[in-house]
Design a protein around this motif. Sequence first.
Motif, PDB file in Angstrom:
ATOM      1  N   SER A 136       0.466  -1.350  -0.061  1.00  0.00           N
ATOM      2  CA  SER A 136       0.304  -0.461   0.414  1.00  0.00           C
ATOM      3  C   SER A 136       0.735   0.863  -0.158  1.00  0.00           C
ATOM      4  CB  SER A 136      -1.195   0.239   1.391  1.00  0.00           C
ATOM      5  OG  SER A 136      -0.316  -0.170   2.250  1.00  0.00           O
ATOM      6  N   ARG A 137       2.130   1.365   0.640  1.00  0.00           N
ATOM      7  CA  ARG A 137       2.670   2.246   0.796  1.00  0.00           C
ATOM      8  C   ARG A 137       3.689   2.280  -0.581  1.00  0.00           C
ATOM      9  NH1 ARG A 137       7.589   2.327   3.115  1.00  0.00           N
ATOM     10  NH2 ARG A 137       7.043   0.172   4.208  1.00  0.00           N
ATOM     11  N   LEU A 138       3.885   1.891  -1.201  1.00  0.00           N
ATOM     12  CA  LEU A 138       4.796   1.796  -2.726  1.00  0.00           C
ATOM     13  C   LEU A 138       3.653   2.301  -3.834  1.00  0.00           C
ATOM     14  CD1 LEU A 138       6.407  -1.267  -2.868  1.00  0.00           C
ATOM     15  CD2 LEU A 138       7.599   0.774  -2.521  1.00  0.00           C
ATOM     16  N   LEU A 139       2.442   1.272  -3.956  1.00  0.00           N
ATOM     17  CA  LEU A 139       1.192   1.975  -4.376  1.00  0.00           C
ATOM     18  C   LEU A 139       0.917   3.527  -4.793  1.00  0.00           C
ATOM     19  CD1 LEU A 139      -1.196  -0.310  -4.442  1.00  0.00           C
ATOM     20  CD2 LEU A 139       0.853   0.299  -6.762  1.00  0.00           C
ATOM     21  N   ASP A 140       1.294   4.190  -2.750  1.00  0.00           N
ATOM     22  CA  ASP A 140       0.912   6.356  -2.783  1.00  0.00           C
ATOM     23  C   ASP A 140       2.053   6.609  -3.015  1.00  0.00           C
ATOM     24  OD1 ASP A 140      -1.243   4.903  -2.531  1.00  0.00           O
ATOM     25  OD2 ASP A 140      -1.221   4.828  -0.191  1.00  0.00           O
ATOM     26  N   ASP A 141       4.095   5.860  -3.252  1.00  0.00           N
ATOM     27  CA  ASP A 141       4.417   6.228  -3.337  1.00  0.00           C
ATOM     28  C   ASP A 141       4.763   6.974  -4.908  1.00  0.00           C
ATOM     29  OD1 ASP A 141       6.862   7.759  -3.337  1.00  0.00           O
ATOM     30  OD2 ASP A 141       7.984   5.668  -2.561  1.00  0.00           O
ATOM     31  N   PRO A 142       4.893   8.112  -4.658  1.00  0.00           N
ATOM     32  CA  PRO A 142       4.900   8.556  -6.238  1.00  0.00           C
ATOM     33  C   PRO A 142       6.231   9.336  -7.405  1.00  0.00           C
ATOM     34  CG  PRO A 142       5.374  11.035  -4.353  1.00  0.00           C
ATOM     35  CD  PRO A 142       4.733   9.911  -4.211  1.00  0.00           C
ATOM     36  N   VAL A 143       7.082   8.955  -6.102  1.00  0.00           N
ATOM     37  CA  VAL A 143       8.903   8.237  -7.041  1.00  0.00           C
ATOM     38  C   VAL A 143       8.713   6.539  -7.342  1.00  0.00           C
ATOM     39  CG1 VAL A 143      10.916   7.867  -6.171  1.00  0.00           C
ATOM     40  CG2 VAL A 143       9.261   9.342  -4.701  1.00  0.00           C
ATOM     41  N   MET A 144       7.568   5.817  -6.357  1.00  0.00           N
ATOM     42  CA  MET A 144       7.359   4.373  -6.858  1.00  0.00           C
ATOM     43  C   MET A 144       7.437   4.157  -7.883  1.00  0.00           C
ATOM     44  SD  MET A 144       8.339   1.146  -6.723  1.00  0.00           S
ATOM     45  CE  MET A 144       7.552  -0.192  -7.680  1.00  0.00           C
ATOM     46  N   VAL A 145       5.917   5.365  -8.529  1.00  0.00           N
ATOM     47  CA  VAL A 145       5.600   4.724  -9.410  1.00  0.00           C
ATOM     48  C   VAL A 145       5.755   5.517 -10.682  1.00  0.00           C
ATOM     49  CG1 VAL A 145       3.016   6.021 -10.728  1.00  0.00           C
ATOM     50  CG2 VAL A 145       3.276   5.192  -7.978  1.00  0.00           C
ATOM     51  N   ARG A 146       6.373   6.822 -10.213  1.00  0.00           N
ATOM     52  CA  ARG A 146       7.953   7.269 -11.757  1.00  0.00           C
ATOM     53  C   ARG A 146       8.833   6.610 -11.915  1.00  0.00           C
ATOM     54  NH1 ARG A 146       8.281  12.582 -12.757  1.00  0.00           N
ATOM     55  NH2 ARG A 146      10.780  13.291 -13.362  1.00  0.00           N
ATOM     56  N   SER A 147       9.319   5.553 -10.938  1.00  0.00           N
ATOM     57  CA  SER A 147      10.788   4.910 -11.176  1.00  0.00           C
ATOM     58  C   SER A 147       9.755   3.736 -12.123  1.00  0.00           C
ATOM     59  CB  SER A 147      10.396   4.314 -10.312  1.00  0.00           C
ATOM     60  OG  SER A 147      10.566   3.266  -9.086  1.00  0.00           O
ATOM     61  N   LEU A 148       8.659   2.749 -12.533  1.00  0.00           N
ATOM     62  CA  LEU A 148       8.280   2.481 -12.951  1.00  0.00           C
ATOM     63  C   LEU A 148       8.012   2.448 -14.527  1.00  0.00           C
ATOM     64  CD1 LEU A 148       7.219  -0.694 -13.010  1.00  0.00           C
ATOM     65  CD2 LEU A 148       4.929  -0.303 -12.650  1.00  0.00           C
ATOM     66  N   TRP A 149       7.302   3.791 -14.180  1.00  0.00           N
ATOM     67  CA  TRP A 149       7.383   4.481 -16.078  1.00  0.00           C
ATOM     68  C   TRP A 149       9.064   4.984 -16.399  1.00  0.00           C
ATOM     69  CZ3 TRP A 149       3.556   3.796 -18.427  1.00  0.00           C
ATOM     70  CH2 TRP A 149       2.164   3.996 -17.771  1.00  0.00           C
ATOM     71  N   LEU A 150      10.135   4.981 -15.318  1.00  0.00           N
ATOM     72  CA  LEU A 150      10.927   5.345 -16.155  1.00  0.00           C
ATOM     73  C   LEU A 150      12.040   4.064 -16.211  1.00  0.00           C
ATOM     74  CD1 LEU A 150      12.455   7.622 -13.686  1.00  0.00           C
ATOM     75  CD2 LEU A 150      12.339   7.980 -16.088  1.00  0.00           C
ATOM     76  N   SER A 151      11.786   3.143 -16.004  1.00  0.00           N
ATOM     77  CA  SER A 151      11.724   1.454 -16.042  1.00  0.00           C
ATOM     78  C   SER A 151      11.384   0.879 -17.412  1.00  0.00           C
ATOM     79  CB  SER A 151      11.807   0.677 -15.258  1.00  0.00           C
ATOM     80  OG  SER A 151      12.009   0.529 -13.891  1.00  0.00           O
ATOM     81  N   LEU A 152      10.313   1.403 -17.658  1.00  0.00           N
ATOM     82  CA  LEU A 152       9.725   0.964 -18.872  1.00  0.00           C
ATOM     83  C   LEU A 152       9.753   1.917 -20.061  1.00  0.00           C
ATOM     84  CD1 LEU A 152       5.867   0.348 -17.790  1.00  0.00           C
ATOM     85  CD2 LEU A 152       7.441  -1.572 -18.113  1.00  0.00           C
ATOM     86  N   LEU A 153       9.901   2.997 -19.946  1.00  0.00           N
ATOM     87  CA  LEU A 153      10.502   4.057 -20.506  1.00  0.00           C
ATOM     88  C   LEU A 153      11.685   3.534 -21.214  1.00  0.00           C
ATOM     89  CD1 LEU A 153      10.086   6.321 -22.618  1.00  0.00           C
ATOM     90  CD2 LEU A 153      10.628   7.868 -20.327  1.00  0.00           C
ATOM     91  N   LEU A 154      13.065   3.595 -19.872  1.00  0.00           N
ATOM     92  CA  LEU A 154      14.458   2.750 -20.894  1.00  0.00           C
ATOM     93  C   LEU A 154      14.236   1.938 -21.904  1.00  0.00           C
ATOM     94  CD1 LEU A 154      16.010   3.599 -17.524  1.00  0.00           C
ATOM     95  CD2 LEU A 154      16.565   4.545 -19.441  1.00  0.00           C
ATOM     96  N   THR A 155      13.355   0.943 -21.219  1.00  0.00           N
ATOM     97  CA  THR A 155      13.529  -0.735 -21.910  1.00  0.00           C
ATOM     98  C   THR A 155      12.872  -0.391 -23.252  1.00  0.00           C
ATOM     99  OG1 THR A 155      12.527  -1.523 -20.055  1.00  0.00           O
ATOM    100  CG2 THR A 155      12.292  -2.647 -21.403  1.00  0.00           C
ATOM    101  N   VAL A 156      11.626   0.259 -23.229  1.00  0.00           N
ATOM    102  CA  VAL A 156      11.134   0.887 -24.605  1.00  0.00           C
ATOM    103  C   VAL A 156      12.533   1.208 -25.401  1.00  0.00           C
ATOM    104  CG1 VAL A 156       9.334   2.108 -26.249  1.00  0.00           C
ATOM    105  CG2 VAL A 156       9.112   1.423 -24.274  1.00  0.00           C
ATOM    106  N   LEU A 157      13.460   1.645 -25.537  1.00  0.00           N
ATOM    107  CA  LEU A 157      14.378   3.099 -25.874  1.00  0.00           C
ATOM    108  C   LEU A 157      14.990   1.720 -26.659  1.00  0.00           C
ATOM    109  CD1 LEU A 157      14.265   5.831 -23.624  1.00  0.00           C
ATOM    110  CD2 LEU A 157      13.445   6.183 -26.406  1.00  0.00           C
ATOM    111  N   GLY A 158      15.171   1.376 -25.495  1.00  0.00           N
ATOM    112  CA  GLY A 158      16.270   0.270 -25.472  1.00  0.00           C
ATOM    113  C   GLY A 158      16.035  -0.619 -26.396  1.00  0.00           C
ATOM    114  N   VAL A 159      15.171  -1.339 -26.848  1.00  0.00           N
ATOM    115  CA  VAL A 159      14.530  -2.236 -27.640  1.00  0.00           C
ATOM    116  C   VAL A 159      14.458  -1.351 -29.327  1.00  0.00           C
ATOM    117  CG1 VAL A 159      12.256  -3.358 -28.480  1.00  0.00           C
ATOM    118  CG2 VAL A 159      13.676  -3.475 -26.220  1.00  0.00           C
ATOM    119  N   VAL A 160      13.490  -0.345 -28.840  1.00  0.00           N
ATOM    120  CA  VAL A 160      13.390   0.415 -30.310  1.00  0.00           C
ATOM    121  C   VAL A 160      15.661   1.178 -31.126  1.00  0.00           C
ATOM    122  CG1 VAL A 160      13.129   2.693 -31.350  1.00  0.00           C
ATOM    123  CG2 VAL A 160      11.335   1.313 -29.833  1.00  0.00           C
ATOM    124  N   VAL A 161      15.848   1.120 -30.446  1.00  0.00           N
ATOM    125  CA  VAL A 161      17.389   1.396 -30.517  1.00  0.00           C
ATOM    126  C   VAL A 161      18.162   0.045 -30.920  1.00  0.00           C
ATOM    127  CG1 VAL A 161      19.856   2.695 -30.316  1.00  0.00           C
ATOM    128  CG2 VAL A 161      17.171   3.473 -29.383  1.00  0.00           C
TER     129      VAL A 161
END
Length: 315
Positions: free
Chosen positions: A77-102
């Motif tokens: 519950s604390r992780l779901l309410d943590d904005p840094v955690m949510v942001r870090s997950l999106w950054l992980s997905l962004l880095l993954t997509v950029l890595g695959v595309v490049v």
Amino acid sequence: MTTATAPAVDSAGKTVRRGRSHRPATGVGRPGFAWAVPAAVFFGLFALVPLVLVVVLSFTRWNGLGSPEFAGLDNWSRLLDDPVMVRSLWLSLLLTVLGVVVQTPISILLGVWAAGRQRNRAVLSAVYFVPLLLSITAVSVLWRAVLDPNFGVPSQARWLFGDGNLLGTQAGALGVLVFVSTWQFTPLHTLIYQGAARAVPEVLYQAAQIDGAGRVRQFFHITLPQLRNSIVTSMILMVVGGLTTFDTVLILTQGGPGTDTTNSAYYMYQKAFKSFDFGAASAIALLLVLVATLVSLVMVRLTGYDKMRSTMEGV
């Protein structure tokens, strides 16, 4: 009364001597289960047992000392309410997509080229694979020195890099992370495509040449379809590697500037070894496992990889 057996005759009319049939020796076949025991024990001790411990710790409160205390779903519950955690997950997905595309198009082109018979191909391929032999830490330290805004390349090329502080902005830091990962891991995927391209039957290209197809049409209509299995395999490896990127972030950006490059793996490290909140860190680790597994399964299902049974690429 015995019956004489007529000798075998080939198409040229010559007599062929019948040889004794060689049957496989009794008991020779697939290896027994005992051969898999060492690998199964190794996998259980270093993969399954730690995974089970992480699952247990994700429901506890523990600072690394004493005994863990059961906390239920508090960590989640604390992780779901943590904005840094949510942001870090999106950054992980962004880095993954950029890595695959490049990395994917570069790896395919280099792999197909390395599978050919060009002059000096072996020497150039050996030089290109050198980054793959280096550790992630060594590569990160190397590029951190090269991109240093005071003493590195940017300080000598202000007209191109501006103030030279590439790691001072989110866009620049993300670009550096993608570039360094591409520089080191593209050779691995190139090796995958090189082996797959060499397995493509030569008769397909010969038939295409007879039909008047050039190299570009052969690449898109023969090579790429035949590399389908390898493309899926390579992309799954990229997804898993991208979601768990840690060493490069730790050495190059340390999650900065601010939290602009704090991906989930680095945030897990901060929770565990800076905040000593091993329960929350375990929850992040388990979340990464679930996300990586889910994304991989979706890719396998959408590409039809699980339905391919032929040993030939792309069939």
